[in-house]
Design a protein around this motif. Sequence first.
Motif, PDB file in Angstrom:
ATOM      1  N   PRO A 183       0.866  -0.999   0.110  1.00  0.00           N
ATOM      2  CA  PRO A 183      -0.194   0.164   0.297  1.00  0.00           C
ATOM      3  C   PRO A 183       0.684   1.679   0.243  1.00  0.00           C
ATOM      4  O   PRO A 183       0.245   2.154  -0.358  1.00  0.00           O
ATOM      5  CB  PRO A 183      -0.904   0.466   1.272  1.00  0.00           C
ATOM      6  CG  PRO A 183      -0.641  -1.374   1.344  1.00  0.00           C
ATOM      7  CD  PRO A 183       0.505  -2.094   0.869  1.00  0.00           C
ATOM      8  N   LYS A 187       0.129   2.845  -4.382  1.00  0.00           N
ATOM      9  CA  LYS A 187      -1.272   3.445  -3.849  1.00  0.00           C
ATOM     10  C   LYS A 187      -2.311   3.058  -4.379  1.00  0.00           C
ATOM     11  O   LYS A 187      -2.075   3.809  -5.789  1.00  0.00           O
ATOM     12  CB  LYS A 187      -1.056   5.416  -3.293  1.00  0.00           C
ATOM     13  CG  LYS A 187      -0.024   5.583  -2.148  1.00  0.00           C
ATOM     14  CD  LYS A 187       0.514   6.742  -2.002  1.00  0.00           C
ATOM     15  CE  LYS A 187       1.858   7.407  -0.453  1.00  0.00           C
ATOM     16  NZ  LYS A 187       3.263   6.023  -1.102  1.00  0.00           N
ATOM     17  N   LYS A 188      -3.338   3.164  -3.348  1.00  0.00           N
ATOM     18  CA  LYS A 188      -4.275   3.083  -4.293  1.00  0.00           C
ATOM     19  C   LYS A 188      -5.600   4.152  -4.759  1.00  0.00           C
ATOM     20  O   LYS A 188      -4.896   5.292  -4.662  1.00  0.00           O
ATOM     21  CB  LYS A 188      -5.588   2.343  -2.934  1.00  0.00           C
ATOM     22  CG  LYS A 188      -6.211   3.636  -2.680  1.00  0.00           C
ATOM     23  CD  LYS A 188      -6.872   3.002  -1.236  1.00  0.00           C
ATOM     24  CE  LYS A 188      -7.944   3.963  -0.400  1.00  0.00           C
ATOM     25  NZ  LYS A 188      -8.486   4.835  -1.033  1.00  0.00           N
ATOM     26  N   LEU A 219     -11.267   0.558  -9.255  1.00  0.00           N
ATOM     27  CA  LEU A 219     -10.436   0.525  -7.981  1.00  0.00           C
ATOM     28  C   LEU A 219      -8.967  -0.114  -8.338  1.00  0.00           C
ATOM     29  O   LEU A 219      -8.921  -1.067  -9.133  1.00  0.00           O
ATOM     30  CB  LEU A 219     -10.709  -0.261  -6.703  1.00  0.00           C
ATOM     31  CG  LEU A 219      -9.737  -0.710  -5.938  1.00  0.00           C
ATOM     32  CD1 LEU A 219      -9.396   1.057  -4.642  1.00  0.00           C
ATOM     33  CD2 LEU A 219     -10.484  -1.466  -4.534  1.00  0.00           C
ATOM     34  N   ALA A 230      -4.730  -4.054  -4.459  1.00  0.00           N
ATOM     35  CA  ALA A 230      -5.035  -2.922  -3.785  1.00  0.00           C
ATOM     36  C   ALA A 230      -7.079  -3.320  -3.002  1.00  0.00           C
ATOM     37  O   ALA A 230      -6.972  -3.354  -2.356  1.00  0.00           O
ATOM     38  CB  ALA A 230      -6.245  -1.611  -4.540  1.00  0.00           C
ATOM     39  N   TYR A 233      -6.231  -4.194   0.532  1.00  0.00           N
ATOM     40  CA  TYR A 233      -5.556  -2.966   1.770  1.00  0.00           C
ATOM     41  C   TYR A 233      -6.222  -2.866   2.678  1.00  0.00           C
ATOM     42  O   TYR A 233      -8.182  -3.831   2.655  1.00  0.00           O
ATOM     43  CB  TYR A 233      -5.178  -1.884   0.677  1.00  0.00           C
ATOM     44  CG  TYR A 233      -4.176  -1.829  -0.964  1.00  0.00           C
ATOM     45  CD1 TYR A 233      -3.168  -3.251  -0.716  1.00  0.00           C
ATOM     46  CD2 TYR A 233      -3.883  -0.422  -1.370  1.00  0.00           C
ATOM     47  CE1 TYR A 233      -2.579  -3.335  -1.879  1.00  0.00           C
ATOM     48  CE2 TYR A 233      -3.389  -0.348  -2.516  1.00  0.00           C
ATOM     49  CZ  TYR A 233      -2.880  -1.842  -2.132  1.00  0.00           C
ATOM     50  OH  TYR A 233      -1.164  -1.027  -3.755  1.00  0.00           O
ATOM     51  N   ASP A 235      -8.838  -2.741   4.783  1.00  0.00           N
ATOM     52  CA  ASP A 235      -9.564  -1.208   5.190  1.00  0.00           C
ATOM     53  C   ASP A 235     -10.159  -0.248   3.927  1.00  0.00           C
ATOM     54  O   ASP A 235     -10.982   0.247   3.940  1.00  0.00           O
ATOM     55  CB  ASP A 235     -10.011  -0.281   6.514  1.00  0.00           C
ATOM     56  CG  ASP A 235      -9.754  -0.942   7.543  1.00  0.00           C
ATOM     57  OD1 ASP A 235     -10.388  -2.081   8.280  1.00  0.00           O
ATOM     58  OD2 ASP A 235      -8.988  -0.320   8.543  1.00  0.00           O
ATOM     59  N   VAL A 236      -9.530  -0.590   2.579  1.00  0.00           N
ATOM     60  CA  VAL A 236      -9.927  -0.701   1.532  1.00  0.00           C
ATOM     61  C   VAL A 236     -12.142  -0.540   1.251  1.00  0.00           C
ATOM     62  O   VAL A 236     -12.551   0.195   0.281  1.00  0.00           O
ATOM     63  CB  VAL A 236      -9.342  -0.770   0.240  1.00  0.00           C
ATOM     64  CG1 VAL A 236      -9.209  -0.556  -1.120  1.00  0.00           C
ATOM     65  CG2 VAL A 236      -7.523   0.327   1.059  1.00  0.00           C
ATOM     66  N   ILE A 240     -14.779   2.198   1.043  1.00  0.00           N
ATOM     67  CA  ILE A 240     -15.569   2.096  -0.106  1.00  0.00           C
ATOM     68  C   ILE A 240     -16.842   1.933  -0.075  1.00  0.00           C
ATOM     69  O   ILE A 240     -17.716   2.596   0.073  1.00  0.00           O
ATOM     70  CB  ILE A 240     -15.236   1.241  -1.211  1.00  0.00           C
ATOM     71  CG1 ILE A 240     -13.718   1.683  -1.968  1.00  0.00           C
ATOM     72  CG2 ILE A 240     -16.388   1.113  -1.858  1.00  0.00           C
ATOM     73  CD1 ILE A 240     -13.268   0.318  -2.955  1.00  0.00           C
TER      74      ILE A 240
END
Length: 318
Positions: A183, A187-188, A219, A230, A233, A235-236, A240
């Motif tokens: 991450p 980076k996302k 994403l 991603a 990652y 809590d991604v 969302i």
Amino acid sequence: MQEKLKREDCMSFEGFCTYIKNGIQQRLGYSCQVMTHNHLKNNGVTLCGLTIMTKESNISPTIYLNGFYERYVYEAESLQQIEADVMETYRRNKTDHNLDVSFFTEWENARQRIIFKLVNYDANRELLKDVPHKKVLDLAMVFTCLVEKGVTGSATILIHNHHMEYWGVTEDDLFHTAMENTPYFQKKKMAGMNSVIEYLTGKKVDDVIEDCSANMYILTVEDNLNGAGAILYPDVLKGIAEKMRCKNFFVIPSSIHETIIVPMFSEDDFEALSQMVKEVNATQLAPEEILSDHAYVYRRADNTISMRGETLCLSDLY
């Protein structure tokens, strides 16, 4: 000048690659070395890559010749034009510096650059015999070492079992290290579907598309390469869901580079979306860019992602 060959003498892919390699060598002269090698890529796809090594640099971009061969066969493009295009590709991407990879010999140095990417498990069974990995549903997380990151792309080394044994580390060590590093290095990035449509078409999205795609997102990661990971990652997906104000949503594996987030109005949509994924894979994607052939379901209440009959709690990864 390179000895002229009739078109039929060069129709085999092997003959084509040899012709282009020799032509590039003659154009550049013998102060450099032009080589071709077969590369095992994602999903068992083998591509022929051309590299040009010079005294000024110990690294070279790999230029895959398969696409050029298709232009030669199906579009009747001249060999001279293809040679020129290969040369232009090389000039755009070459570097004039040496790359120090001495850090790779020590785990404490290499670990700072270990990242992961997602590939299809079944389609890469042969590769995975020699590559440390972690199975994630029907996907596999494989590990690479980020050697260099630049504006034209990233140079990475795929981690094999012998690397892991040399360092004296385990698959779990690679996994936890990659989960921390990826991450940060990749980076996302999220974009609304409307923004993507406008970027691709150069036109303003009309109100009909605006309404139906307002809560759909792509994403990926900042350089748009191998960004499907991603979804893992920390809590991604949960973030969302909160942004979309929905309990559950579908994750569409658009390719190894990105996924599409689609609100769930009915679980019955799963099969229709999966069929759409299959059609896109068959007609729009290069074989090496396919991630999976079905949709996934994310459930916010228990932070899980699931497919047919199998569920993964994302909280257990962290």
